[in-house]
Design a protein around this motif. Structure first.
Motif, PDB file in Angstrom:
ATOM      1  N   ALA A 216       0.796  -1.030   0.018  1.00  0.00           N
ATOM      2  CA  ALA A 216      -0.074   0.030  -0.095  1.00  0.00           C
ATOM      3  C   ALA A 216       0.801   1.263  -0.018  1.00  0.00           C
ATOM      4  CB  ALA A 216      -0.853  -0.135   1.179  1.00  0.00           C
ATOM      5  N   GLY A 217       1.834   1.482   0.799  1.00  0.00           N
ATOM      6  CA  GLY A 217       2.689   2.513   0.743  1.00  0.00           C
ATOM      7  C   GLY A 217       3.427   2.541  -0.502  1.00  0.00           C
ATOM      8  N   LEU A 218       3.757   1.537  -1.186  1.00  0.00           N
ATOM      9  CA  LEU A 218       4.655   1.840  -2.717  1.00  0.00           C
ATOM     10  C   LEU A 218       3.635   2.399  -3.585  1.00  0.00           C
ATOM     11  CD1 LEU A 218       6.340  -1.519  -2.958  1.00  0.00           C
ATOM     12  CD2 LEU A 218       7.424   0.921  -2.700  1.00  0.00           C
ATOM     13  N   LEU A 219       2.133   2.010  -3.390  1.00  0.00           N
ATOM     14  CA  LEU A 219       1.177   2.401  -4.269  1.00  0.00           C
ATOM     15  C   LEU A 219       0.916   3.975  -4.035  1.00  0.00           C
ATOM     16  CD1 LEU A 219      -0.987  -0.669  -4.703  1.00  0.00           C
ATOM     17  CD2 LEU A 219       0.446   0.040  -6.324  1.00  0.00           C
ATOM     18  N   ALA A 220       0.883   4.256  -2.637  1.00  0.00           N
ATOM     19  CA  ALA A 220       0.524   5.521  -2.462  1.00  0.00           C
ATOM     20  C   ALA A 220       1.721   6.527  -2.887  1.00  0.00           C
ATOM     21  CB  ALA A 220       0.382   5.571  -0.828  1.00  0.00           C
ATOM     22  N   GLY A 221       2.984   5.807  -2.661  1.00  0.00           N
ATOM     23  CA  GLY A 221       4.115   6.668  -3.074  1.00  0.00           C
ATOM     24  C   GLY A 221       4.145   7.092  -4.453  1.00  0.00           C
ATOM     25  N   LEU A 222       3.447   6.155  -5.382  1.00  0.00           N
ATOM     26  CA  LEU A 222       3.352   6.452  -7.023  1.00  0.00           C
ATOM     27  C   LEU A 222       2.089   7.547  -7.392  1.00  0.00           C
ATOM     28  CD1 LEU A 222       3.875   2.661  -8.219  1.00  0.00           C
ATOM     29  CD2 LEU A 222       5.399   4.543  -8.437  1.00  0.00           C
TER      30      LEU A 222
ATOM     31  N   ALA B 118       9.646   5.080   2.208  1.00  0.00           N
ATOM     32  CA  ALA B 118       9.600   4.512   3.414  1.00  0.00           C
ATOM     33  C   ALA B 118       9.153   3.054   3.364  1.00  0.00           C
ATOM     34  CB  ALA B 118       8.636   5.474   4.156  1.00  0.00           C
ATOM     35  N   ALA B 119       8.154   2.959   2.339  1.00  0.00           N
ATOM     36  CA  ALA B 119       7.534   1.628   2.265  1.00  0.00           C
ATOM     37  C   ALA B 119       8.489   0.506   1.494  1.00  0.00           C
ATOM     38  CB  ALA B 119       6.411   1.341   1.281  1.00  0.00           C
ATOM     39  N   ALA B 120       9.534   1.223   0.699  1.00  0.00           N
ATOM     40  CA  ALA B 120      10.519   0.141   0.096  1.00  0.00           C
ATOM     41  C   ALA B 120      11.711  -0.132   1.167  1.00  0.00           C
ATOM     42  CB  ALA B 120      11.021   0.962  -1.331  1.00  0.00           C
ATOM     43  N   ALA B 121      11.879   1.018   1.985  1.00  0.00           N
ATOM     44  CA  ALA B 121      13.119   0.667   2.996  1.00  0.00           C
ATOM     45  C   ALA B 121      12.215  -0.559   3.915  1.00  0.00           C
ATOM     46  CB  ALA B 121      13.307   1.949   3.809  1.00  0.00           C
TER      47      ALA B 121
ATOM     48  N   ALA C 243      16.503   1.275  -4.520  1.00  0.00           N
ATOM     49  CA  ALA C 243      17.712   1.797  -5.268  1.00  0.00           C
ATOM     50  C   ALA C 243      17.141   2.841  -6.428  1.00  0.00           C
ATOM     51  CB  ALA C 243      18.598   0.561  -5.894  1.00  0.00           C
ATOM     52  N   LEU C 244      16.060   2.511  -7.108  1.00  0.00           N
ATOM     53  CA  LEU C 244      15.680   3.485  -8.022  1.00  0.00           C
ATOM     54  C   LEU C 244      14.751   4.483  -7.550  1.00  0.00           C
ATOM     55  CD1 LEU C 244      14.644   0.549 -10.688  1.00  0.00           C
ATOM     56  CD2 LEU C 244      16.528   1.995 -10.721  1.00  0.00           C
ATOM     57  N   ASP C 245      14.506   4.659  -6.441  1.00  0.00           N
ATOM     58  CA  ASP C 245      13.392   5.554  -5.625  1.00  0.00           C
ATOM     59  C   ASP C 245      14.063   6.919  -5.970  1.00  0.00           C
ATOM     60  OD1 ASP C 245      12.612   7.681  -3.837  1.00  0.00           O
ATOM     61  OD2 ASP C 245      11.614   5.800  -2.925  1.00  0.00           O
TER      62      ASP C 245
END
Length: 121
Positions: free
Chosen positions: A57-63, A72-75, A113-115
């Protein structure tokens, strides 16, 4: 935001949505691997399933919104899967679920890494 980041973030989010849902629903095929790693069935909902779903959910929210949510989600997913790999190694469990944990770690680490928020200026 690069196409590579968006693609990897979507793949990572999708994989964690699936895996987190399987954990929350206690999908029968994952139970032997969890037992081999010494993970109690009671942990499947929380922390395992909930943390994977929160990471997705955090990854999708970041997009869709503030990119820092994706960071934060990726970490968080990187930390989660480092612990998962450690758990499998400590239990001397080199099963297919160990390989999956490494794959999920690689996805989360690549997403981080790509963030784009980490590549300013």
């Amino acid at each position: 935001m690069s196409a590579a980041y968006v693609t990897v973030a979507l793949v990572t989010a999708t994989a964690n949505l699936f895996s987190g849902t399987c954990a929350v629903l206690r999908f029968r095929p994952i139970l032997p691997g969890m037992a081999a790693a010494g993970v109690p069935v009671s942990w499947l909902t929380f922390p395992i399933g909930v943390l994977k779903l929160a990471g997705a959910a955090g990854l999708l929210a970041g997009l869709a919104g503030p990119a820092v949510l994706g960071t934060a989600a990726a970490a968080g997913l990187v930390l989660f899967f480092v612990c998962a790999v450690y758990t499998h190694l400590r239990a001397a469990d080199l099963s297919a679920q160990f390989a999956l944990a490494i794959g999920f770690l690689a996805l989360a680490a690549t997403t981080l890494a790509l963030d784009p928020t980490l590549h300013v200026g």
